[in-house]
Design an enzyme around this catalytic site. Structure first.
Site, PDB file in Angstrom:
ATOM      1  N   GLN A  78     -33.340   0.992  30.737  1.00 27.22           N
ATOM      2  CA  GLN A  78     -32.199   1.046  31.649  1.00 27.22           C
ATOM      3  C   GLN A  78     -30.959   0.453  30.995  1.00 27.22           C
ATOM      4  O   GLN A  78     -30.698  -0.741  31.078  1.00 27.22           O
ATOM      5  CB  GLN A  78     -32.513   0.312  32.950  1.00 27.22           C
ATOM      6  CG  GLN A  78     -31.438   0.524  33.965  1.00 27.22           C
ATOM      7  CD  GLN A  78     -31.920   0.345  35.380  1.00 27.22           C
ATOM      8  OE1 GLN A  78     -33.085   0.059  35.628  1.00 27.22           O
ATOM      9  NE2 GLN A  78     -31.022   0.521  36.311  1.00 27.22           N
ATOM     10  N   PHE A  79     -30.163   1.325  30.349  1.00 22.81           N
ATOM     11  CA  PHE A  79     -28.964   0.861  29.662  1.00 22.81           C
ATOM     12  C   PHE A  79     -27.929   0.293  30.634  1.00 22.81           C
ATOM     13  O   PHE A  79     -27.085  -0.520  30.255  1.00 22.81           O
ATOM     14  CB  PHE A  79     -28.344   1.978  28.812  1.00 22.81           C
ATOM     15  CG  PHE A  79     -27.540   2.982  29.584  1.00 22.81           C
ATOM     16  CD1 PHE A  79     -26.162   2.841  29.705  1.00 22.81           C
ATOM     17  CD2 PHE A  79     -28.153   4.074  30.186  1.00 22.81           C
ATOM     18  CE1 PHE A  79     -25.410   3.766  30.415  1.00 22.81           C
ATOM     19  CE2 PHE A  79     -27.420   5.001  30.892  1.00 22.81           C
ATOM     20  CZ  PHE A  79     -26.035   4.846  31.011  1.00 22.81           C
ATOM     21  N   THR A  80     -28.002   0.672  31.911  1.00 22.83           N
ATOM     22  CA  THR A  80     -27.010   0.205  32.881  1.00 22.83           C
ATOM     23  C   THR A  80     -27.084  -1.299  33.120  1.00 22.83           C
ATOM     24  O   THR A  80     -26.168  -1.873  33.714  1.00 22.83           O
ATOM     25  CB  THR A  80     -27.128   0.956  34.223  1.00 22.83           C
ATOM     26  OG1 THR A  80     -28.424   0.740  34.777  1.00 22.83           O
ATOM     27  CG2 THR A  80     -26.880   2.447  34.032  1.00 22.83           C
TER      28      THR A  80
END
Length: 146
Positions: A78-80
């Site tokens: 999850q890059f967010t």
């Protein structure tokens, strides 16, 4: 690395209406990687997470680790997690590592978890995913390697 740890009774991740990962009792990990993360960060977090005492004992005290209870892990990239929302109304994702670096470290992290005799299911790196879980407690923690 930054990881959101959620204790769960049951969890799954779906891509294009197909379940690609599913666990019963264990942990759901939302895994973010930033530019200066290394394999040492992944090793530190893998060890920390499997030994984190966040499962209840017979006295309802958080005294047992994932290893103690024989739980599984659902690991989702999850890059967010590296979205910066301090300015404006749209998150800035410049803090997230480039996809190739992030994928390599995410894969290394999951390999290190498996080497600790933990059953690990994953999402699909870079895909749009639907994550479903029954959060047990709820217990949710944020752990960082820096």
């Amino acid at each position: 690395m930054r990881i959101v740890v959620q204790r769960s009774k049951k969890a799954s991740v779906t891509v294009n209406d197909q379940v690609v990962g599913e666990i019963d009792k264990g942990l759901v990990l939302l895994v973010g990687v930033t530019h200066d993360d290394t394999e040492e960060d992944a090793a530190f977090l893998a060890d920390k997470i499997v030994n984190l005492r966040i499962f209840e004992d017979e006295n309802e005290k958080m005294n047992h680790s994932l290893l103690d209870v024989g739980g599984s892990i659902l690991s989702v990239s999850q890059f967010t997690l590296y979205g910066d929302c301090r300015k404006g109304r749209r998150p800035n994702f410049m803090g997230a590592a480039k996809p190739e670096q992030a994928r390599n470290l995410y894969d290394t992290f999951n390999k290190l978890l498996r080497e600790k005799n933990v059953h690990v299911e994953t999402g699909e790196f870079g895909a749009m995913m639907d994550v479903s879980l029954i959060n047990d407690g709820p217990v949710t923690l944020i752990i960082e390697s820096k």
